[in-house]
Design an enzyme around this catalytic site. Sequence first.
Site, PDB file in Angstrom:
ATOM      1  N   ASP A 591     -31.217  75.636   3.950  1.00  0.00           N
ATOM      2  CA  ASP A 591     -32.152  75.509   5.069  1.00  0.00           C
ATOM      3  C   ASP A 591     -33.462  76.205   4.706  1.00  0.00           C
ATOM      4  OD1 ASP A 591     -32.977  74.772   7.610  1.00  0.00           O
ATOM      5  OD2 ASP A 591     -32.058  76.494   8.609  1.00  0.00           O
ATOM      6  N   GLU A 594     -38.562  74.152   2.736  1.00  0.00           N
ATOM      7  CA  GLU A 594     -39.771  73.322   2.551  1.00  0.00           C
ATOM      8  C   GLU A 594     -40.734  73.886   1.483  1.00  0.00           C
ATOM      9  OE1 GLU A 594     -37.607  72.316   5.855  1.00  0.00           O
ATOM     10  OE2 GLU A 594     -38.590  74.249   5.611  1.00  0.00           O
ATOM     11  N   ASP A 672     -34.801  69.789  13.181  1.00  0.00           N
ATOM     12  CA  ASP A 672     -34.692  70.419  14.497  1.00  0.00           C
ATOM     13  C   ASP A 672     -35.161  69.468  15.591  1.00  0.00           C
ATOM     14  OD1 ASP A 672     -33.785  72.625  13.164  1.00  0.00           O
ATOM     15  OD2 ASP A 672     -35.710  73.660  13.180  1.00  0.00           O
TER      16      ASP A 672
END
Length: 780
Positions: A591, A594, A672
């Site tokens: 997670d 990015e 999300d």
Amino acid sequence: MASSIETGGAWSTMEDVSLCEAWLRVCHCPVTGNEMKFFHMWKKIHAEFCEKIPDSPRTEMTLSSRWKLLNKEMAKWRDALAKAMNLYRSGENRTNEMWFGATGGGKKRFTHHECWEVVKYCKRFIIIPTGPDVVLNETPLRDSTTLDSPLDSPMSEDSPIQDRDATAKTPMGEVVALSGRLGGGSSKLALGNLHRLPFSGTNSNSVVHASLFSGVRLRKKPGPQFESIRRKRFAKRLVTESLISKMADNEGKAVATDVTSGSMIFEPIIEDGVFRFDCSANDRNAAYPSISFINSKDRDTPIMSHKIPSYIPNFQCLLEQQIVKLELPVGTSLYGTGEVSGQLERTGKRVFTWNTDAWGYGSGTTSLYQSHPWVLAVLPTGEALGILADTTRRCEIDLRKESMIQFIAPSSYPVITFGPFPSPQAVLISLSHAIGTVFMPPKWSLGYHQCRWSYDSDKKVQQITGTFREKGIPCDVVWMDIDYMDGFRCFTFDKERFPDPKSLVKGLNQNGFKAIWMLDPGIKQEDGYFVYDSGSKNDVWILKADGRPFVGKVWPGPCVFPDYTQAKVRSWWSNLVKDFTVNGVDGIWNDMNEPAVFKTLTKTMPESNIHKGDDELGGCQVHSHYHNVYGMLMARSTFEGMKLGSEKNRPFVLTRAGFIGSQRYAATWTGDNLSTWEHLHMSISMVLQLGLSGQPLSGPDIGGFAGNATPRLFGRWMGIGSMFPFCRGHSEIDTIDHEPWSFGKEQSLKTSNASLVPTYIGPQAQKHKETISEEPTILQ
């Protein structure tokens, strides 16, 4: 603008860009008041403009009038930006909507992608927050080096603004410029304004210009604090000389274009019907290695073929941007573009490939967590054609013009076309021969997964899994979010709440559950923490432009970040994963990769950061070059670590960030999302869109991550979600419970029936994948 002024017809974006650049070259500073007073300048501006746009019919008067309109339009965006900055500082409206603009009282939203289109090409503008005001630093084009993205500027660590009291007013007439940056023209989506911007304490007629490496104070000489800053910057430049020289050869590749426009040259590659297009032979030789292809040499090696392409793209190189256009027959439908929200058909849409932490995204969000510079076109004949812009850099995919595909990204990059072939399936099969197929998932991963941020103790995990079995609701996997860690330190377990993870997993396995644990890229900067100490010893961290490790705040606090562009770093991470699996880890969840960074307007690290990448990936480059593949390279390292941990078990990795080709290492989910009917609807098209872009193993957070689902919404979402290749219920902290039984007996029964579907179809999907080996990219 009136037609009497617009000599030569409607203005194009490129003309507007050229006008802005020409104006800056001549004037060097914002013009205030009535621009017609400066008519004597327009002869020079017109000459500069015509160098960019040869044989232009625009007159000096036309340019002057057009410039006045540009000022007026961008002033509106300036006001929106100033409002957003004020809201940000006051702590108000900290939703995802306001990070790059203002909500305007909820009536009109401004974002950096909705800003006036010409701004994205302009690379010499830096927005700097100074207390409650926003000022604009402009650098003359002839005197400036290539700058980093203005998105990074407000939070830049080497900005003198950061040493200033955030509540203090800027002294009269003062503008502070940021230091020079390493980089290769990474500010293609700049938030720069090309108009005058009133400074705090000055009147509206002030004319101000700031040079690149110094602070300028009108009426006063620079103070001693600025001398100190300059000395500090000079020392940093000396420190980074070795990195600069290391990057020089690689940066030379980026802009090798020796032709400004025309039809692209081509050669056949891989198999019949697949063509590589470049702007010129020099560009072909200078192209960076492909990270999307299984083997970069396949893209660079021509084959013998008598076929010629049915459609040949045109290109234009302007302001270090390569614009590629492919015109297709009228009536063509366009799909693909990877992880995007909104409708399934992408005709009429525009997106930007820039991996972004996009909590609570909407149907109009233009950059999500993954980047797929890929378009699948279905022609009126029923045939299909795929086109891939093989660049890791920020790329605009513009499909707003009917039957036209346009890519805009920093020069230069190749374009690969697949087809036309008889069907979309045939195109995807051909694409899979280039970028690979999905990794072979373990059978249990095709069942239902239960997750929440967070099941914060082993007792809570056992309670949840026990209730599933007690109520007879099928579930194969339980997930552990970041709260299992000791202070959010990766590769650790909280000694009080998860004292014996190995025994916990053993019990879960006996009860028919697999356990998946989260790992983020941010490693806490803390002496004595074994991961940090090991990484520092092995020199694995991403660097700032001054050669020191970059430190950004994430969940543990100040963190450093592994540079996965180096083989030695991937091996280091893989061995950590291997040791981690000894604790009974069945799968790993990557997670925040990015990579996400807190307390920055960009939500990520500065584009000027340095990656000492291996030559096979592109060599030493600034972060803007590797940003979109950072998550993919982390997933690759994790996948390889799991294989080291157990040769007999198939690895399972889930990644939030990715790039086209990342399906070789990991599944993905759509980030999300929200507990709304709109997001339920979008989840279907998003999963299909990922499949049409080469990533078949995906799914949404069932029930919605943020917000509270209703019983009816959750039941419907579970019914649809059971058909997705990746089927997981997940919700965030401070929301109501989203386990199936939380919505009453009726929804539990519906969930029980729906959850059986993956149990039945999973083995069939697995058998199908094994039978046809490498061909499909979609589990059918």
